[in-house]
Motif scaffolding. Structure first.
Motif, PDB file in Angstrom:
ATOM      1  N   SER A  71       0.843  -1.186   0.000  1.00 33.65           N
ATOM      2  CA  SER A  71       0.000   0.000   0.000  1.00 33.65           C
ATOM      3  C   SER A  71       0.879   1.238   0.000  1.00 33.65           C
ATOM      4  CB  SER A  71      -0.890  -0.005   1.251  1.00 33.65           C
ATOM      5  OG  SER A  71      -1.507   1.242   1.422  1.00 33.65           O
TER       6      SER A  71
ATOM      7  N   VAL B 130      -0.090   3.876   1.503  1.00 29.26           N
ATOM      8  CA  VAL B 130      -0.691   4.658   2.577  1.00 29.26           C
ATOM      9  C   VAL B 130       0.352   5.301   3.479  1.00 29.26           C
ATOM     10  CG1 VAL B 130      -2.062   4.486   4.689  1.00 29.26           C
ATOM     11  CG2 VAL B 130      -2.886   3.449   2.588  1.00 29.26           C
TER      12      VAL B 130
ATOM     13  N   ARG C 182      -5.213   8.606  -1.288  1.00 31.04           N
ATOM     14  CA  ARG C 182      -4.711   7.226  -1.220  1.00 31.04           C
ATOM     15  C   ARG C 182      -5.834   6.220  -1.078  1.00 31.04           C
ATOM     16  NH1 ARG C 182      -0.978   8.751   3.750  1.00 31.04           N
ATOM     17  NH2 ARG C 182      -2.905   9.908   4.125  1.00 31.04           N
ATOM     18  N   ILE C 183      -6.886   6.614  -0.369  1.00 27.14           N
ATOM     19  CA  ILE C 183      -8.005   5.688  -0.156  1.00 27.14           C
ATOM     20  C   ILE C 183      -9.294   6.213  -0.786  1.00 27.14           C
ATOM     21  CG2 ILE C 183      -7.044   4.628   1.934  1.00 27.14           C
ATOM     22  CD1 ILE C 183      -8.741   6.577   3.589  1.00 27.14           C
ATOM     23  N   HIS C 184      -9.186   7.343  -1.539  1.00 25.03           N
ATOM     24  CA  HIS C 184     -10.331   7.933  -2.234  1.00 25.03           C
ATOM     25  C   HIS C 184     -11.503   8.172  -1.284  1.00 25.03           C
ATOM     26  CE1 HIS C 184      -8.037   6.905  -5.783  1.00 25.03           C
ATOM     27  NE2 HIS C 184      -8.020   5.646  -5.418  1.00 25.03           N
ATOM     28  N   LYS C 185     -11.171   8.750  -0.145  1.00 27.07           N
ATOM     29  CA  LYS C 185     -12.183   9.026   0.877  1.00 27.07           C
ATOM     30  C   LYS C 185     -12.315  10.524   1.086  1.00 27.07           C
ATOM     31  CE  LYS C 185     -14.886   8.670   4.509  1.00 27.07           C
ATOM     32  NZ  LYS C 185     -16.315   8.283   4.385  1.00 27.07           N
TER      33      LYS C 185
ATOM     34  N   LEU D 107      -9.405   4.944   8.965  1.00 27.50           N
ATOM     35  CA  LEU D 107      -9.662   4.416   7.618  1.00 27.50           C
ATOM     36  C   LEU D 107      -8.353   4.078   6.906  1.00 27.50           C
ATOM     37  CD1 LEU D 107     -12.484   6.899   6.529  1.00 27.50           C
ATOM     38  CD2 LEU D 107     -12.765   4.442   6.949  1.00 27.50           C
ATOM     39  N   LEU D 108      -7.340   4.907   7.125  1.00 29.12           N
ATOM     40  CA  LEU D 108      -6.024   4.654   6.526  1.00 29.12           C
ATOM     41  C   LEU D 108      -5.396   3.392   7.118  1.00 29.12           C
ATOM     42  CD1 LEU D 108      -4.849   8.355   6.513  1.00 29.12           C
ATOM     43  CD2 LEU D 108      -5.029   6.935   4.468  1.00 29.12           C
TER      44      LEU D 108
ATOM     45  N   SER E  34      -7.005   0.392   5.532  1.00 36.33           N
ATOM     46  CA  SER E  34      -6.508   0.211   4.176  1.00 36.33           C
ATOM     47  C   SER E  34      -5.101  -0.381   4.178  1.00 36.33           C
ATOM     48  CB  SER E  34      -6.519   1.540   3.436  1.00 36.33           C
ATOM     49  OG  SER E  34      -6.026   1.394   2.134  1.00 36.33           O
ATOM     50  N   GLU E  35      -4.258   0.074   5.112  1.00 36.90           N
ATOM     51  CA  GLU E  35      -2.878  -0.401   5.196  1.00 36.90           C
ATOM     52  C   GLU E  35      -2.832  -1.881   5.540  1.00 36.90           C
ATOM     53  OE1 GLU E  35      -0.265   1.103   4.361  1.00 36.90           O
ATOM     54  OE2 GLU E  35       1.458   0.616   5.617  1.00 36.90           O
TER      55      GLU E  35
ATOM     56  N   LYS F 103      -5.078  -4.247   4.870  1.00 37.23           N
ATOM     57  CA  LYS F 103      -5.821  -5.162   3.983  1.00 37.23           C
ATOM     58  C   LYS F 103      -4.875  -6.122   3.289  1.00 37.23           C
ATOM     59  CE  LYS F 103      -9.907  -2.391   3.017  1.00 37.23           C
ATOM     60  NZ  LYS F 103     -10.657  -1.610   2.010  1.00 37.23           N
TER      61      LYS F 103
END
Length: 362
Positions: free
Chosen positions: A308, A310, A333-336, A355-356, A359-360, A362
């Motif tokens: 990632s 991130v 980075r996460i399109h949020k 949220l980051l 994502s990191e 996953k």
């Protein structure tokens, strides 16, 4: 890696291993549980390195013996045995050398290159103005305030290590030492990168939206007991402080500039009245920058594509946009996007960090 270079690195770590072996049995170390645990962890890591070095030295001795037989023995059968043995030894040495490159890095920089192992650390946070002139300097001040509000929410403490004021207002650069419960770096590491702002500057008379940018770098704090820097590798300069502190600061050369000669990394600190305290703070930042520099260099050398982007810490990556007209913050980075700019700038950034983190992992 050349054998001479490899042996030199092994020797440095072997010497450190023996020094730690002597230290951890001393009463003043045993009674200091925090220090003892750090040294014991380092001892266990270095023990594996020393064992490999002993194996490596034995292989080199065996190689010398095989070469001697090949050169001096007249018995064809002995030469054939020595020839086969030499080939096997060379394979073993090559295998050790390939593995040692990463192994030595992990033990020279004790937590290795995986960010997750640094998550428990305190952090050095560096904010710098980028494109946008005075508006970028103002945004550095806004982001600084955002982080300070966040630190208050989570109960962390911070100290200003270095600050350089902008031309009119704000900051061109500001560096903070952030400490608290475990997880300071683990949360803040996601802030590294380019932060872009879109808004109407106070100096804009026609109401046009401008785009400016600043960079944020978050470094794990590395203690002196974990990473030693040779004093001979450091150039120290002193100068009069231009920051706060009144007449006392301006009359004495209390500000400190350190340059690490091998890497050309330079650190300044002028926030304390004492030159000694400024030196200590500058050394703290210098250790963290050297450590981060080695991590980034390692990623490039090994050409590892991150799972990632991130928390790469790459300052050139645009990570977030703060759009004032639309009241929106977008993390690219996460399109949020979060539509609460006022709350976000008042320190309510934990939702984005969580949220980051997801994502990191996953």
């Amino acid at each position: 890696m050349k054998k001479t270079s490899l042996i030199k690195k092994f020797e440095v770590l072997e010497k450190e291993f023996h020094e730690i072996s002597n230290s951890i049995i001393q009463p003043h170390i045993v009674s200091n549980q925090k220090k003892y645990k750090i040294l014991l962890k380092k001892y266990r890591k270095l023990e594996g390195v020393v064992n490999i070095y002993e194996k490596y030295k034995k292989k080199l001795t065996a190689l010398q013996e095989a070469n001697y037989i090949l050169k001096n023995d007249s018995d064809p059968e002995m030469k054939e045995i020595a020839y086969l043995e030499k080939n096997q030894i060379l394979e073993d040495l090559s295998d050790i050398e390939k593995k040692s490159d990463d192994l030595l890095f992990y033990n020279t920089y004790p937590t290795g290159i995986e960010n997750i192992e640094d998550d428990h650390r305190n952090a050095i946070v560096e904010l710098r103005s980028g494109t946008g002139g005075d508006e970028a300097c103002l945004f550095v001040e806004d982001i600084l305030r955002m982080y300070i509000m966040y630190f208050k929410q989570v109960g962390w403490k911070y100290k200003i290590i270095h600050a350089q004021k902008g031309g009119i207002q704000g900051y061109k650069e500001i560096i903070l030492d952030v400490s608290g419960k475990e997880g300071v770096y683990g949360n803040l590491k996601f802030e590294s990168g380019v932060h872009r702002v879109q808004r109407i500057p106070k100096t804009e008379s026609q109401g046009r939206v401008h785009t400016s940018a600043i960079t944020v770098a978050v470094l794990p704090e590395i203690k002196d007991i974990e990473m030693k820097i040779n004093i001979s590798d450091i150039k120290k300069d002193t100068f009069r402080s231009s920051g706060s502190g009144g007449q006392h600061v301006n009359k004495t050369e209390s500000a400190v500039r350190l340059t690490h000669i091998p890497t050309k990394i330079t650190v300044e600190c002028q926030e304390e009245r004492s030159q000694h305290k400024n030196f200590e703070k500058a050394m703290n930042v210098l250790r963290s920058r050297i450590y981060q520099n080695e991590k980034e260099k390692r990623f490039k050398e090994r050409s590892i594509k991150r799972k990632s982007l991130v928390s790469t810490g790459d300052r050139s990556v645009k990570i977030r946009t703060y759009n004032y007209p639309k009241g929106r913050i977008t993390d690219h980075r996460i399109h949020k996007s979060i539509y609460d700019l006022v709350g976000f700038m008042n320190g309510n950034i934990q939702e984005m960090i969580n949220l980051l983190k997801l994502s990191e992992n996953k």
